[in-house]
Scaffold this active site. Structure first.
Site, PDB file in Angstrom:
ATOM      1  N   CYS A 184      -9.281   3.211  -7.693  1.00  0.00           N
ATOM      2  CA  CYS A 184      -9.026   4.024  -6.580  1.00  0.00           C
ATOM      3  C   CYS A 184     -10.522   4.126  -5.776  1.00  0.00           C
ATOM      4  O   CYS A 184     -11.540   4.020  -6.301  1.00  0.00           O
ATOM      5  CB  CYS A 184      -8.632   5.181  -7.040  1.00  0.00           C
ATOM      6  SG  CYS A 184      -8.725   6.586  -5.783  1.00  0.00           S
ATOM      7  N   SER A 213     -12.144   6.513  -4.594  1.00  0.00           N
ATOM      8  CA  SER A 213     -12.700   7.758  -4.968  1.00  0.00           C
ATOM      9  C   SER A 213     -13.827   7.179  -6.362  1.00  0.00           C
ATOM     10  O   SER A 213     -14.728   7.707  -6.484  1.00  0.00           O
ATOM     11  CB  SER A 213     -11.807   8.776  -5.571  1.00  0.00           C
ATOM     12  OG  SER A 213     -10.879   9.017  -4.486  1.00  0.00           O
ATOM     13  N   HIS A 236     -16.421   5.338  -4.683  1.00  0.00           N
ATOM     14  CA  HIS A 236     -17.618   6.380  -4.102  1.00  0.00           C
ATOM     15  C   HIS A 236     -18.447   6.904  -5.138  1.00  0.00           C
ATOM     16  O   HIS A 236     -19.766   7.140  -4.776  1.00  0.00           O
ATOM     17  CB  HIS A 236     -16.655   7.739  -3.413  1.00  0.00           C
ATOM     18  CG  HIS A 236     -16.151   7.218  -2.006  1.00  0.00           C
ATOM     19  ND1 HIS A 236     -16.926   6.645  -1.054  1.00  0.00           N
ATOM     20  CD2 HIS A 236     -14.935   7.523  -1.620  1.00  0.00           C
ATOM     21  CE1 HIS A 236     -16.259   6.583  -0.039  1.00  0.00           C
ATOM     22  NE2 HIS A 236     -15.016   7.018  -0.309  1.00  0.00           N
ATOM     23  N   HIS A 245      -9.112   7.504 -12.910  1.00  0.00           N
ATOM     24  CA  HIS A 245      -8.457   8.429 -12.942  1.00  0.00           C
ATOM     25  C   HIS A 245      -6.950   8.400 -12.485  1.00  0.00           C
ATOM     26  O   HIS A 245      -6.051   9.239 -12.447  1.00  0.00           O
ATOM     27  CB  HIS A 245      -9.058   9.655 -12.037  1.00  0.00           C
ATOM     28  CG  HIS A 245      -9.161   9.239 -10.542  1.00  0.00           C
ATOM     29  ND1 HIS A 245     -10.234   8.389 -10.159  1.00  0.00           N
ATOM     30  CD2 HIS A 245      -8.205   9.369  -9.444  1.00  0.00           C
ATOM     31  CE1 HIS A 245      -9.892   8.188  -8.813  1.00  0.00           C
ATOM     32  NE2 HIS A 245      -8.694   8.568  -8.579  1.00  0.00           N
ATOM     33  N   CYS A 250      -2.248   9.048  -8.573  1.00  0.00           N
ATOM     34  CA  CYS A 250      -3.364   9.211  -7.420  1.00  0.00           C
ATOM     35  C   CYS A 250      -2.847   8.580  -6.308  1.00  0.00           C
ATOM     36  O   CYS A 250      -2.548   9.299  -5.316  1.00  0.00           O
ATOM     37  CB  CYS A 250      -4.713   8.887  -7.891  1.00  0.00           C
ATOM     38  SG  CYS A 250      -5.876   9.141  -6.581  1.00  0.00           S
TER      39      CYS A 250
HETATM   40 ZN   LIG Z   1      -7.827   8.521  -6.543  1.00  0.00          ZN
END
Ligand SMILES: [Zn+2]
Ligand SMILES: [Zn+2]
Length: 363
Positions: A41, A43, A46, A62, A163
């Site tokens: 993902c 995120s 990041h 995640h 997610c």
């Molecule tokens: Zn995510």
């Protein structure tokens, strides 16, 4: 304590290190999961680039699914071997948010906020990113982070639900509660954006307009239910969306790319009384510049949606039903599958911007 392989982030901006680490058994209320699949993902990226501050060294990942390997004291809802979707959403069931139907905003504190069940060979603690840390063969999570999956559900596709799918789909269905026949514009046709598109299409919105800068992604958006597409590198998005919405602008705009410029533009894609929902994560510390007048005379709304405002334990089973009924698309979201050893390659591909979801598969 047992050994496993994990991809560890030791320094922001550097490749992950795949190494053997040690994992503790689950404590009270916790469950140890043997991962089957974890999707990458944005995120995670990041965090790896230092754009979301996190404790380092850490283990990312995640968006996952796997099998229950061991249950801690007091866990009655899961048994060894159960297939499960693993989410970063933790809920206590007792706080104000859990009790009023917003379990995704649970305000309780958790051991995993400060502790880790995993350490490297030097004994250094490896933080589980977003309380999940699933770029590893095993993870230990709170039981509230798990939702059982049917035995015939492919777990690489189930992983996406935790997610990417809920974030896009839920922003439309749960946060905006888009009514049938309202007009929607979705900025960004990536892994999250396409799920906002399916949310809008399933909700009965019309038109469902998708704005992106790659024709290839816009073509994909049509497969997911977009009725119209706008290539913002070739035409003026504000003019194009106005033309498609009777000269007014859209009722709803969803910004699935993490960019402040896109958020600012989205506000201008909505008409009077229009609602803009921020879905994609901008960089930590980014700031918006918006003329306040657009909120007064035209009563526009700007809000955000966290993890699709999702009630994990009721909505994941529903989304699985929709997938099994052929209504929700998941197969089409997976671009490539990689073993854990090739995670840096898989991440580099995601960063190029053409991938929907790259999934790490565990054997
Ligand atoms: Zn995510
Ligand atoms: Zn709670």
């Amino acid at each position: 304590m047992s050994k496993m392989k994990a991809a560890v982030c030791y320094e922001a901006g550097k490749p992950l290190v795949i190494e053997e680490v040690e994992i503790d058994p689950p404590k009270k209320g916790e469950v140890k999961v043997k991962l089957a699949a974890t999707a990458i993902c944005h995120s995670d990226i990041h965090v790896f680039k230092g754009e979301i501050p996190w404790q380092i060294p850490c283990i990312g990942g995640h968006e996952s699914a796997g099998y229950v390997a061991e249950v801690g004291e007091g866990v009655t809802g899961f048994r060894e071997g159960d297939p499960v979707v693993v989410s970063l959403l933790v809920s206590c069931g007792r706080c104000r948010y859990c009790l009023t139907g917003y379990t995704h905003m649970c305000s309780a504190t958790w051991p995993m906020d400060t502790e880790s069940r995993v350490r490297n060979r030097k004994g250094q603690s490896l933080a589980p990113c977003f309380k999940t840390g699933t770029f590893a063969e095993y993870t230990v999570v709170d039981q509230s982070q798990l939702v059982k999956a049917p035995k015939d559900m492919p777990l690489d596709r189930a992983a996406l639900l935790s997610c990417g799918v809920i974030t896009g789909f839920g922003a439309v269905v749960n946060r905006a509660k888009v009514p049938p026949m309202s007009s929607c514009v979705i900025i960004g046709a990536g892994g999250v954006g396409l799920n906002a598109v399916q949310g809008a299409a399933i909700s009965g919105a019309y038109p469902v307009i998708v704005v992106d800068i790659l024709d290839e992604k816009l073509r994909k958006a049509k497969e997911f239910g977009a009725t119209h597409t706008v290539n913002a590198s070739k035409e003026d998005a504000v003019e194009a969306v106005k033309k498609l919405t009777g000269g007014i602008g859209a009722d709803y705009a969803f910004v699935t790319v993490g960019s402040v410029n896109a958020i600012q533009q989205a506000l201008m894609l909505t008409g009077p009384r229009g609602t803009t929902v921020i879905v994609g994560l901008p960089r930590f510390g980014d700031m918006l510049t918006i003329p306040p007048f657009i909120f007064i005379k035209d009563e526009r709304t700007l809000t955000g949606s966290y993890m699709g405002t999702t009630q994990l334990h009721t909505e994941i089973p529903k989304l699985i039903e929709l997938y099994q009924a052929g209504i929700l698309k998941l197969d089409e979201l997976i671009t490539n599958r990689y073993p854990l050893e090739k995670i840096n390659e898989a991440i580099a591909e995601v960063e190029k911007g053409k991938v929907l979801r790259n999934v790490i598969m565990f054997t």
